[in-house]
Scaffold this motif. Structure first.
Motif, PDB file in Angstrom:
ATOM      1  N   VAL A  79     -34.254  -0.626  -8.823  1.00  0.00           N
ATOM      2  CA  VAL A  79     -33.970  -2.247  -9.339  1.00  0.00           C
ATOM      3  C   VAL A  79     -35.411  -2.722  -9.801  1.00  0.00           C
ATOM      4  O   VAL A  79     -35.449  -3.210 -10.953  1.00  0.00           O
ATOM      5  CB  VAL A  79     -33.578  -3.048  -8.130  1.00  0.00           C
ATOM      6  N   PHE A  80     -36.448  -2.526  -9.103  1.00  0.00           N
ATOM      7  CA  PHE A  80     -37.708  -3.134  -9.588  1.00  0.00           C
ATOM      8  C   PHE A  80     -38.366  -2.385 -10.689  1.00  0.00           C
ATOM      9  O   PHE A  80     -38.845  -2.584 -11.610  1.00  0.00           O
ATOM     10  CB  PHE A  80     -38.753  -2.925  -8.409  1.00  0.00           C
ATOM     11  N   THR A  81     -38.163  -1.154 -10.613  1.00  0.00           N
ATOM     12  CA  THR A  81     -38.598  -0.208 -11.875  1.00  0.00           C
ATOM     13  C   THR A  81     -37.960  -0.658 -13.184  1.00  0.00           C
ATOM     14  O   THR A  81     -38.562  -0.909 -14.350  1.00  0.00           O
ATOM     15  CB  THR A  81     -38.190   1.314 -11.707  1.00  0.00           C
ATOM     16  N   ALA A  82     -36.706  -0.827 -13.086  1.00  0.00           N
ATOM     17  CA  ALA A  82     -35.872  -1.449 -14.255  1.00  0.00           C
ATOM     18  C   ALA A  82     -36.280  -2.809 -14.764  1.00  0.00           C
ATOM     19  O   ALA A  82     -36.750  -3.011 -15.917  1.00  0.00           O
ATOM     20  CB  ALA A  82     -34.334  -1.350 -13.802  1.00  0.00           C
ATOM     21  N   ILE A  83     -36.575  -3.783 -13.947  1.00  0.00           N
ATOM     22  CA  ILE A  83     -36.851  -5.126 -14.170  1.00  0.00           C
ATOM     23  C   ILE A  83     -38.247  -5.146 -14.772  1.00  0.00           C
ATOM     24  O   ILE A  83     -38.562  -5.864 -15.771  1.00  0.00           O
ATOM     25  CB  ILE A  83     -36.479  -6.167 -12.987  1.00  0.00           C
ATOM     26  N   LYS A  84     -39.147  -4.197 -14.127  1.00  0.00           N
ATOM     27  CA  LYS A  84     -40.532  -4.202 -14.763  1.00  0.00           C
ATOM     28  C   LYS A  84     -40.766  -3.485 -16.079  1.00  0.00           C
ATOM     29  O   LYS A  84     -41.396  -3.911 -16.692  1.00  0.00           O
ATOM     30  CB  LYS A  84     -41.416  -3.466 -13.500  1.00  0.00           C
ATOM     31  N   ALA A  85     -40.014  -2.726 -16.287  1.00  0.00           N
ATOM     32  CA  ALA A  85     -39.869  -2.055 -17.613  1.00  0.00           C
ATOM     33  C   ALA A  85     -39.317  -3.156 -18.426  1.00  0.00           C
ATOM     34  O   ALA A  85     -39.996  -3.100 -19.725  1.00  0.00           O
ATOM     35  CB  ALA A  85     -39.073  -0.766 -17.572  1.00  0.00           C
ATOM     36  N   LEU A  86     -38.377  -3.829 -18.418  1.00  0.00           N
ATOM     37  CA  LEU A  86     -38.004  -4.921 -19.223  1.00  0.00           C
ATOM     38  C   LEU A  86     -38.976  -6.054 -19.603  1.00  0.00           C
ATOM     39  O   LEU A  86     -39.056  -6.313 -20.750  1.00  0.00           O
ATOM     40  CB  LEU A  86     -36.559  -5.457 -18.718  1.00  0.00           C
ATOM     41  N   THR A  87     -39.503  -6.163 -18.236  1.00  0.00           N
ATOM     42  CA  THR A  87     -40.645  -7.678 -18.640  1.00  0.00           C
ATOM     43  C   THR A  87     -41.749  -6.911 -19.406  1.00  0.00           C
ATOM     44  O   THR A  87     -42.524  -7.585 -20.027  1.00  0.00           O
ATOM     45  CB  THR A  87     -41.095  -7.925 -17.165  1.00  0.00           C
ATOM     46  N   GLU A  88     -42.231  -5.660 -19.162  1.00  0.00           N
ATOM     47  CA  GLU A  88     -43.303  -4.940 -19.950  1.00  0.00           C
ATOM     48  C   GLU A  88     -42.949  -5.056 -21.416  1.00  0.00           C
ATOM     49  O   GLU A  88     -43.827  -5.197 -22.434  1.00  0.00           O
ATOM     50  CB  GLU A  88     -43.470  -3.592 -19.132  1.00  0.00           C
ATOM     51  N   ALA A  89     -41.636  -4.588 -21.584  1.00  0.00           N
ATOM     52  CA  ALA A  89     -41.188  -4.568 -23.113  1.00  0.00           C
ATOM     53  C   ALA A  89     -40.952  -5.781 -23.692  1.00  0.00           C
ATOM     54  O   ALA A  89     -41.149  -5.997 -24.873  1.00  0.00           O
ATOM     55  CB  ALA A  89     -39.807  -3.743 -23.184  1.00  0.00           C
ATOM     56  N   MET A  90     -40.824  -6.763 -23.011  1.00  0.00           N
ATOM     57  CA  MET A  90     -40.699  -8.288 -23.442  1.00  0.00           C
ATOM     58  C   MET A  90     -42.222  -8.554 -24.143  1.00  0.00           C
ATOM     59  O   MET A  90     -42.295  -9.081 -25.301  1.00  0.00           O
ATOM     60  CB  MET A  90     -40.530  -9.194 -22.530  1.00  0.00           C
ATOM     61  N   ILE A  91     -43.356  -8.017 -23.659  1.00  0.00           N
ATOM     62  CA  ILE A  91     -44.523  -8.339 -24.268  1.00  0.00           C
ATOM     63  C   ILE A  91     -44.847  -7.448 -25.498  1.00  0.00           C
ATOM     64  O   ILE A  91     -45.148  -8.071 -26.587  1.00  0.00           O
ATOM     65  CB  ILE A  91     -45.420  -8.107 -23.437  1.00  0.00           C
ATOM     66  N   THR A  92     -44.280  -6.110 -25.364  1.00  0.00           N
ATOM     67  CA  THR A  92     -44.653  -5.010 -26.300  1.00  0.00           C
ATOM     68  C   THR A  92     -43.784  -5.416 -27.685  1.00  0.00           C
ATOM     69  O   THR A  92     -44.274  -5.623 -28.832  1.00  0.00           O
ATOM     70  CB  THR A  92     -44.029  -3.700 -26.121  1.00  0.00           C
ATOM     71  N   LEU A  93     -42.515  -5.916 -27.542  1.00  0.00           N
ATOM     72  CA  LEU A  93     -41.672  -6.339 -28.519  1.00  0.00           C
ATOM     73  C   LEU A  93     -41.803  -7.812 -28.986  1.00  0.00           C
ATOM     74  O   LEU A  93     -41.043  -8.214 -29.864  1.00  0.00           O
ATOM     75  CB  LEU A  93     -40.041  -5.953 -27.993  1.00  0.00           C
ATOM     76  N   SER A  99     -37.590 -20.014 -20.818  1.00  0.00           N
ATOM     77  CA  SER A  99     -38.232 -20.968 -19.992  1.00  0.00           C
ATOM     78  C   SER A  99     -39.714 -20.387 -19.267  1.00  0.00           C
ATOM     79  O   SER A  99     -39.684 -19.217 -19.086  1.00  0.00           O
ATOM     80  CB  SER A  99     -37.426 -21.332 -18.839  1.00  0.00           C
ATOM     81  N   PRO A 100     -40.513 -21.134 -19.127  1.00  0.00           N
ATOM     82  CA  PRO A 100     -41.790 -20.885 -18.640  1.00  0.00           C
ATOM     83  C   PRO A 100     -41.802 -20.198 -17.222  1.00  0.00           C
ATOM     84  O   PRO A 100     -42.344 -19.387 -16.774  1.00  0.00           O
ATOM     85  CB  PRO A 100     -42.651 -22.313 -18.872  1.00  0.00           C
ATOM     86  N   GLU A 101     -40.407 -20.829 -16.546  1.00  0.00           N
ATOM     87  CA  GLU A 101     -40.397 -20.465 -15.017  1.00  0.00           C
ATOM     88  C   GLU A 101     -40.032 -18.699 -14.925  1.00  0.00           C
ATOM     89  O   GLU A 101     -40.602 -18.302 -14.187  1.00  0.00           O
ATOM     90  CB  GLU A 101     -39.231 -21.093 -14.426  1.00  0.00           C
ATOM     91  N   ASN A 102     -39.248 -18.585 -16.032  1.00  0.00           N
ATOM     92  CA  ASN A 102     -38.994 -17.121 -15.996  1.00  0.00           C
ATOM     93  C   ASN A 102     -39.918 -16.312 -16.418  1.00  0.00           C
ATOM     94  O   ASN A 102     -40.239 -14.960 -16.028  1.00  0.00           O
ATOM     95  CB  ASN A 102     -37.822 -16.901 -16.980  1.00  0.00           C
ATOM     96  N   GLN A 103     -40.863 -16.705 -17.233  1.00  0.00           N
ATOM     97  CA  GLN A 103     -42.208 -15.987 -17.706  1.00  0.00           C
ATOM     98  C   GLN A 103     -43.159 -15.869 -16.260  1.00  0.00           C
ATOM     99  O   GLN A 103     -43.734 -14.774 -16.106  1.00  0.00           O
ATOM    100  CB  GLN A 103     -42.981 -16.635 -18.602  1.00  0.00           C
ATOM    101  N   LEU A 104     -43.076 -16.877 -15.398  1.00  0.00           N
ATOM    102  CA  LEU A 104     -44.120 -16.866 -14.363  1.00  0.00           C
ATOM    103  C   LEU A 104     -43.266 -15.751 -13.513  1.00  0.00           C
ATOM    104  O   LEU A 104     -43.867 -15.162 -12.586  1.00  0.00           O
ATOM    105  CB  LEU A 104     -44.018 -18.096 -13.507  1.00  0.00           C
ATOM    106  N   ASP A 105     -41.843 -15.856 -13.252  1.00  0.00           N
ATOM    107  CA  ASP A 105     -41.182 -14.845 -12.427  1.00  0.00           C
ATOM    108  C   ASP A 105     -41.400 -13.297 -12.704  1.00  0.00           C
ATOM    109  O   ASP A 105     -41.767 -12.362 -11.985  1.00  0.00           O
ATOM    110  CB  ASP A 105     -39.735 -15.170 -12.401  1.00  0.00           C
ATOM    111  N   ARG A 129     -32.569 -11.889 -10.653  1.00  0.00           N
ATOM    112  CA  ARG A 129     -31.508 -12.455 -10.925  1.00  0.00           C
ATOM    113  C   ARG A 129     -31.364 -13.475 -12.389  1.00  0.00           C
ATOM    114  O   ARG A 129     -30.893 -13.455 -13.191  1.00  0.00           O
ATOM    115  CB  ARG A 129     -30.668 -12.980  -9.964  1.00  0.00           C
ATOM    116  N   ARG A 130     -32.805 -14.253 -11.904  1.00  0.00           N
ATOM    117  CA  ARG A 130     -32.888 -15.427 -12.945  1.00  0.00           C
ATOM    118  C   ARG A 130     -33.402 -14.831 -14.490  1.00  0.00           C
ATOM    119  O   ARG A 130     -33.162 -14.947 -15.359  1.00  0.00           O
ATOM    120  CB  ARG A 130     -34.134 -16.458 -12.734  1.00  0.00           C
ATOM    121  N   LEU A 131     -34.362 -13.569 -14.190  1.00  0.00           N
ATOM    122  CA  LEU A 131     -34.778 -12.774 -15.530  1.00  0.00           C
ATOM    123  C   LEU A 131     -33.593 -12.048 -16.081  1.00  0.00           C
ATOM    124  O   LEU A 131     -33.543 -12.050 -17.350  1.00  0.00           O
ATOM    125  CB  LEU A 131     -35.715 -11.603 -14.921  1.00  0.00           C
ATOM    126  N   TRP A 132     -32.778 -11.413 -15.425  1.00  0.00           N
ATOM    127  CA  TRP A 132     -31.558 -10.571 -15.994  1.00  0.00           C
ATOM    128  C   TRP A 132     -30.667 -11.584 -16.618  1.00  0.00           C
ATOM    129  O   TRP A 132     -30.037 -11.201 -17.594  1.00  0.00           O
ATOM    130  CB  TRP A 132     -30.925 -10.008 -14.883  1.00  0.00           C
TER     131      TRP A 132
END
Length: 278
Positions: A79-93, A99-105, A129-132
Motif C-alpha cells: 500500500v505504501f509502495t503504491a501511494i508513494k509511487a503515485l506521489t512521486e509521479a505527481m511531481i515528475t508529471l 488542495s494544499p492539505e493533500n500535498q502535505l499528506d 484515503r484522502r490522496l487516493w
C-alpha cells in the motif's frame, strides 16, 4: 563344515543386501519418472510469483489462515509502495493536487520508510484515503504507463478500509496480488500423476544455483507482464518501450536462450498466422 556354514550365511546376507539395494534403485527410478521440474523465469514484476502461488492454490486448495497472516506486513508495505509511487509521479508529471492539505499528506507519506511498516495506523490510512480520492492522483493513475506502479494498486486502494481494520488477515486474493521481494523460491507438490518441482530462481544474483536448476529443469516458463508493453519513461526525450533499471524482458529471454547448458533447439518459434510471424 563350520567354514562352509559361515560362508553360506555371509552369502545369504550379501544377497539380501543386494535385493534391498535393487528395490531402492527401482523405487528411486520410479520416482524419477514421476518427477517433473519446472523453472519460472522473467523480469521483476512480471508475475512469476503470482503464477507460482496460483499453481500452489490449484493443487493444494485455499491458503491456510497461518499462511495468509504472514502476508499482512507485505500488503501494508505494498500500500505504501503504491501511494508513494503515485506521489512521486505527481511531481515528475507536474500534476497539481486539488488542495494544499493533500500535498502535505503526500510529503509526509514520502518520509515513511516502507520497509519498516508493520501496520497501517489510522493517521496513515486517513492520509492515503484522502490522496487516493484526490482528482490529481486519479489523473496520475490514469497515466500509469508513464512510470512504474504496482499492478495491484487500485485493488489495494479500493480495499484500504478492510486492510486497515484491526485484526486484518489477508484473503487468498490479497496473497495472490501481494508483491514480495523473494530472491529465489523452490516448491514441490504432488499432482497425483506427477511430483512437480517448481523453481523461481534469482537469475542475476545466484548464478551457480541457476546453472544447477538449468541442468535439472524439464521445461521453462518465461513470464512477461502485459502492462509493460505500452510503458515509457517520462525521463526519455524520445519515448520508447519502457526499460526498467534491471535487465528488460528481451535481455532476460536472450540470456536464457544463450545458456550453454540448454540443449540445442530448446525454444521453438510459434507458427506464422495470416502472414505474420508468431
Amino acid at each position: 563344515m563350520w567354514r562352509w556354514c559361515c560362508s553360506t550365511e555371509q552369502e545369504r546376507a550379501a544377497i539380501e543386501v543386494d535385493r534391498k539395494i535393487d528395490k531402492m534403485l527401482r523405487e528411486h527410478a520410479r520416482l524419477l519418472r514421476r518427477e517433473c521440474s519446472m523453472c519460472i523465469i522473467g523480469t521483476s514484476n512480471s508475475g512469476k510469483t503470482t503464477l507460482f502461488r496460483q499453481m500452489q492454490m490449484i493443487h493444494e486448495g485455499a491458503y491456510s489462515v497461518q499462511y495468509r497472516k504472514a502476508f499482512a506486513e507485505t500488503v501494508f508495505q505494498n500500500v505504501f509502495t503504491a501511494i508513494k509511487a503515485l506521489t512521486e509521479a505527481m511531481i515528475t508529471l507536474n500534476i497539481p493536487y486539488t488542495s494544499p492539505e493533500n500535498q502535505l499528506d503526500a510529503q509526509w507519506i514520502q518520509d515513511v520508510e516502507t520497509r519498516q511498516v508493520t501496520t497501517l495506523e489510522a493517521r496513515h490510512t486517513d492520509a492515503i484515503r484522502r490522496l487516493w480520492a484526490d482528482p490529481g492522483i486519479r489523473t496520475c493513475y490514469g497515466r500509469r504507463r508513464e512510470f512504474q506502479l504496482l499492478d495491484s494498486t487500485e485493488y489495494f486502494m479500493n480495499n484500504l478500509d478492510r486492510i486497515a481494520a484491526p485484526g486484518y488477515i489477508p484473503t487468498d486474493q490479497d496473497v495472490l496480488r501481494a508483491k514480495t521481494s523473494n530472491k529465489s523460491v523452490e516448491y514441490s507438490f504432488n499432482t497425483g500423476e506427477h511430483f512437480l518441482r517448481i523453481f523461481e530462481p534469482d537469475l542475476f544474483h545466484n548464478h551457480r544455483r541457476f546453472r544447477h536448476i538449468m541442468m535439472e529443469a524439464n521445461f521453462f516458463i518465461f513470464v512477461a507482464s502485459l502492462s509493460e508493453y505500452d510503458q515509457f519513461g517520462p525521463w526519455s526525450s524520445n519515448p520508447r518501450p519502457h526499460r526498467a533499471p534491471r535487465k528488460g524482458r528481451c535481455e532476460v529471454f536472450l540470456q536464457l536462450c544463450q545458456q550453454p547448458l540448454l540443449p540445442p533447439h530448446s525454444f521453438h518459434p510459434l507458427p506464422q498466422q495470416d502472414g505474420h510471424p508468431g
